[in-house]
Design an enzyme around this catalytic site. Structure first.
Site, PDB file in Angstrom:
ATOM      1  N   ARG A  40       0.743  -1.000  -0.057  1.00  0.00           N
ATOM      2  CA  ARG A  40      -0.004   0.161   0.154  1.00  0.00           C
ATOM      3  C   ARG A  40       0.855   1.361  -0.029  1.00  0.00           C
ATOM      4  O   ARG A  40       1.481   1.576   1.031  1.00  0.00           O
ATOM      5  CB  ARG A  40      -1.022  -0.127   1.386  1.00  0.00           C
ATOM      6  CG  ARG A  40      -1.834   1.071   1.231  1.00  0.00           C
ATOM      7  CD  ARG A  40      -2.827   0.996   2.472  1.00  0.00           C
ATOM      8  NE  ARG A  40      -2.261   1.158   3.672  1.00  0.00           N
ATOM      9  CZ  ARG A  40      -2.940   1.005   4.936  1.00  0.00           C
ATOM     10  NH1 ARG A  40      -4.213   0.365   4.832  1.00  0.00           N
ATOM     11  NH2 ARG A  40      -2.223   1.017   6.065  1.00  0.00           N
ATOM     12  N   SER A 109     -12.447  -3.451   0.822  1.00  0.00           N
ATOM     13  CA  SER A 109     -12.532  -2.829   2.136  1.00  0.00           C
ATOM     14  C   SER A 109     -13.915  -2.721   2.409  1.00  0.00           C
ATOM     15  O   SER A 109     -14.791  -2.156   1.607  1.00  0.00           O
ATOM     16  CB  SER A 109     -11.762  -1.467   2.417  1.00  0.00           C
ATOM     17  OG  SER A 109     -10.370  -1.739   2.191  1.00  0.00           O
ATOM     18  N   LYS A 138      -3.756   4.678  10.090  1.00  0.00           N
ATOM     19  CA  LYS A 138      -4.502   5.574   9.038  1.00  0.00           C
ATOM     20  C   LYS A 138      -5.475   6.371   9.827  1.00  0.00           C
ATOM     21  O   LYS A 138      -6.054   5.877  11.116  1.00  0.00           O
ATOM     22  CB  LYS A 138      -5.421   4.532   8.065  1.00  0.00           C
ATOM     23  CG  LYS A 138      -4.721   3.713   7.116  1.00  0.00           C
ATOM     24  CD  LYS A 138      -5.717   2.863   6.184  1.00  0.00           C
ATOM     25  CE  LYS A 138      -6.238   3.802   5.322  1.00  0.00           C
ATOM     26  NZ  LYS A 138      -7.324   3.054   4.293  1.00  0.00           N
TER      27      LYS A 138
END
Lengths: 215, 215
Positions: A40, A109, A138
């Protein structure tokens, strides 16, 4: 790629790697028992993103551990990765399915029960349940679902569930008991002084807890 | 797509569109004589980027004007655009050629004579020569090549050249005379009060200057 083992799912993030190379950390994490890796990266040039994916594939292919690319179908196709992980603002799953090879692993997700049901209906190979707990990794996430939220999703869908958000060795067992097929971790492995030992500790908890579930 | 007319090549950028919709400006620009459009967006979610590409294709396909996507091969494939424009830090052209359909238009940016020669050898359909003049639209560019730099590239390669950077109606004729097959503009059309009239003015200069070159 059928029968992916999602049980210990490492999500990479350069920001946590510090001065060590990501490939070096991933190699240690796989030696410790990581079964699936997601790359990511945001704000990385396409060419450099592809280069990083190729570097990780050099580590993961010999270990038969799949590499999933976050968001970027072009990077996944260019590098020959095993699939993509799509957020709600990324490419729709049906489009990614059309563009990728037939055996691509596509994860989606879900930040709510409704997301998870929609992801299953759209044909996701696995659902990333996010975030289970509050997380420092995050900052743009939805409110934590908690173990109750995870249990509600487990009751509603058959698809493999990979739980993410604030998971570490202290809560890993209860997340699996609540219904997760896999634990996704970022800092618990990437920020560890010894990534292999950190992965091995989680691996042991997963093996023990899954054994108890199966009894 | 064979025989693309690159002569008036609009590069879009939301930041210049202001309160008007990009599709509305593009429609006016095409009515004024734009022959090719590139959608260039940074920091846009993948899903929204695809949606914008599809919206522009709704305007451009009926007009038979090709849409090229900057950098993002995934977005171009998802939306069914006509090709991609690749910078030196984007996907390598050989990889994009493998991933796209056989008739894809692939353009490559060149900031030097060496870049241009390499792009031709790699099989670019056109070369974006950048920047010809200093430009307010992009701040991360190499030093301007100037008309002399453009002439040197023209002498070295056969591939179609699209000049970009600081081009407007006041210098359009000399850029074509120096060897450009097309003029790429951003603010000269997007920031104009009347984008159709701005495109028409450039269109007239191009037609007149190309006529003189052919005599």
């Amino acid at each position: 790629m059928s029968r992916v083992d999602y049980s210990l799912y490492l999500v990479t993030d350069r920001r946590w790697a510090g001065e060590r190379s990501l490939a070096e950390i991933v190699r240690a994490a796989v030696a410790g028992g990581v079964t699936c890796v997601q790359l990511r990266e945001k704000n990385l040039d396409t060419r450099e993103f592809i280069r990083m994916a190729e570097e990780l594939l050099g580590v993961l292919k010999p270990a038969r551990v799949p590499l999933i690319i976050n968001d970027r179908v072009d990077v996944a196709l260019a590098a020959g990765a095993d699939g993509v992980h799509l957020g709600q603002i990324d490419m729709p799953i049906a489009v990614a399915r059309r563009l990728g090879p037939p055996d691509w692993v596509i994860g989606v997700s879900a930040e709510s029960l409704a997301d998870a049901v929609a992801a299953e209906q759209a044909g996701a190979d696995y659902i990333g349940v996010s975030p289970v707990f509050a997380t420092p990794t995050k900052t743009d996430t939805a409110p934590p679902l908690g173990l109750d939220g995870l249990r509600a999703i487990r009751a509603a869908v058959q698809t493999s569930l990979v739980a993410i958000g604030g998971i570490h060795s202290g809560n890993a067992a209860e997340v699996i008991t609540a219904g997760a097929d896999g634990l996704a971790v970022v800092s618990a492995i990437l920020a560890a002084d010894d990534p292999q030992a950190a992965a091995q500790e989680l691996r042991n908890i997963i093996t023990l807890t899954q054994g108890e579930k199966d009894e």
